[in-house]
Scaffold this motif. Structure first.
Motif, PDB file in Angstrom:
ATOM      1  N   THR A 162       0.767  -1.422  -0.072  1.00 62.00           N
ATOM      2  CA  THR A 162       0.012  -0.165   0.028  1.00 62.00           C
ATOM      3  C   THR A 162       0.907   1.280   0.071  1.00 62.00           C
ATOM      4  O   THR A 162       0.615   2.440  -0.609  1.00 62.00           O
ATOM      5  N   THR A 166       0.816   3.796  -3.112  1.00 65.08           N
ATOM      6  CA  THR A 166       0.268   5.279  -2.930  1.00 65.08           C
ATOM      7  C   THR A 166       0.998   6.180  -3.271  1.00 65.08           C
ATOM      8  O   THR A 166       0.629   7.199  -4.034  1.00 65.08           O
ATOM      9  N   THR A 283       2.336   1.657   6.563  1.00 67.71           N
ATOM     10  CA  THR A 283       1.304   2.650   6.135  1.00 67.71           C
ATOM     11  C   THR A 283       1.662   3.811   7.066  1.00 67.71           C
ATOM     12  O   THR A 283       1.368   4.856   6.634  1.00 67.71           O
ATOM     13  N   LEU A 286       2.824   6.869   5.186  1.00 67.98           N
ATOM     14  CA  LEU A 286       2.108   7.627   4.602  1.00 67.98           C
ATOM     15  C   LEU A 286       1.164   8.785   5.483  1.00 67.98           C
ATOM     16  O   LEU A 286       0.957   9.712   5.068  1.00 67.98           O
ATOM     17  N   GLU A 295      -7.431   7.837   1.136  1.00 66.74           N
ATOM     18  CA  GLU A 295      -6.585   8.012  -0.388  1.00 66.74           C
ATOM     19  C   GLU A 295      -5.480   7.055  -0.605  1.00 66.74           C
ATOM     20  O   GLU A 295      -4.776   7.262  -1.503  1.00 66.74           O
ATOM     21  N   PHE A 296      -5.436   6.002   0.089  1.00 65.53           N
ATOM     22  CA  PHE A 296      -4.504   4.867  -0.123  1.00 65.53           C
ATOM     23  C   PHE A 296      -4.889   4.325  -1.521  1.00 65.53           C
ATOM     24  O   PHE A 296      -6.059   3.988  -1.821  1.00 65.53           O
ATOM     25  N   ALA A 297      -3.772   3.944  -2.220  1.00 71.89           N
ATOM     26  CA  ALA A 297      -4.092   3.070  -3.425  1.00 71.89           C
ATOM     27  C   ALA A 297      -4.187   1.765  -3.117  1.00 71.89           C
ATOM     28  O   ALA A 297      -3.647   1.329  -2.353  1.00 71.89           O
TER      29      ALA A 297
END
Length: 298
Positions: A162, A166, A283, A286, A295-297
């Motif tokens: 992730t 992202t 994460t 991020l 907003e995470f891809a």
């Protein structure tokens, strides 16, 4: 200038309650309401203050929340917050194992090799000779075992895919730079989605390891040089770069990046790095950049 304080817990063990946020606001002396980034796993608070005050705020917040499984960092809230270049160590960072230790397990030498690895990562012995010593013990090992080793023994650190996806989705260039080996960074880097990889090459003859590593060795200075090379190629400032690692050979890379993060790191590294993550997964990097979970891809 405005600062931003980020509080991060492991998503599997959320701990950022209303009481925690109230205590953080008190310690930071801020009237701003928290911005929730992910349930009780991540939140941030704006803090009036100059950049020079960030370390003091960070330590005060750590002390106040010392009994909680929460990572904290106070950083500048500016246009460079979301990074455009990301460099990561592999072993014990993007993956949970040390690949050389797993190779040694195949020849019954894991305890001996792991002890050398641990000392090198703690900075107690020099990385390059320690690497040559460990690789010499692997002489004769078939390279055919590596695909199975990656499949059966290597586990990706939670949040890594992730994190990379992202950052790439938001325009960052990503590089896996490892003191490990290309035989691992190639497939693992592809699985994680990195744009490129850098690592050491094991010498191979007739499908077997010769017990040597090709020169030059990718050690601490090579990792730092990679930051400089990519930054120049992409015409970026130091403030636009993010790096993460856990061992002593990562320190120059972390110091060269605008934001260097020690991830579940050895004591020497955790002490030296600007930010340390001990509870969150990957994460966390991020959230430090202001990304909310929404907003995470994928």
């Amino acid at each position: 200038m405005t600062l931003v304080a980020t509080l991060i817990a492991n998503p599997a063990r959320p701990a950022i309650t209303d009481a925690v946020l109230a205590e953080a606001r008190r310690v930071l002396r801020t009237e701003h309401q928290p911005r929730i980034l992910h349930g009780e796993a991540a939140a941030e608070l704006l803090v009036p203050g100059e950049a020079e005050a960030a370390p003091e705020f960070t330590e005060a917040l750590r002390a106040a929340l010392a009994g909680e499984p929460i990572d904290v960092a106070v950083l500048a809230h500016d246009q460079h917050r979301r990074k455009r270049l990301f460099l990561a160590d592999m072993d014990s960072t993007m993956i949970e194992q040390e690949c050389i230790d797993e190779l040694a397990d195949m020849v019954g030498l894991k305890p001996q090799v792991a002890e050398i690895t641990e000392r090198a990562m703690r900075g107690e012995i020099a990385f390059e000779p320690a690497l040559r010593e460990r690789v010499s013990l692997l002489k004769g090992l078939s390279v055919d075992i590596i695909d199975g080793l990656i499949r059966d023994a290597i586990r990706l650190t939670p949040g890594g895919r992730t994190l990379v996806a992202t950052m790439r989705a938001h325009g960052a260039v990503t590089c896996l730079v490892s003191g490990g080996f290309t035989l691992f960074t190639g497939p693992i880097g592809a699985t994680l989605g990195f744009d490129e990889t850098r690592a050491n090459r094991l010498a191979v003859a007739d499908g077997h390891l010769t017990g040597a590593v090709e020169e030059p060795i990718v050690g601490a200075e090579a990792k730092r040089a990679t930051v400089l090379e990519l930054r120049e190629r992409l015409s970026l400032s130091p403030a636009d770069t993010l790096a993460v690692g856990d061992g002593a050979n990562d320190l120059p890379m972390l110091a060269e990046a605008g934001l260097g993060v020690a991830f579940r790191a050895k004591p020497k590294v955790a002490k030296a790095a600007r930010v340390r993550i001990e509870h969150g997964d990957l994460t966390a990097l991020l959230y430090l950049q202001g990304f909310a979970a929404a907003e995470f891809a994928a």
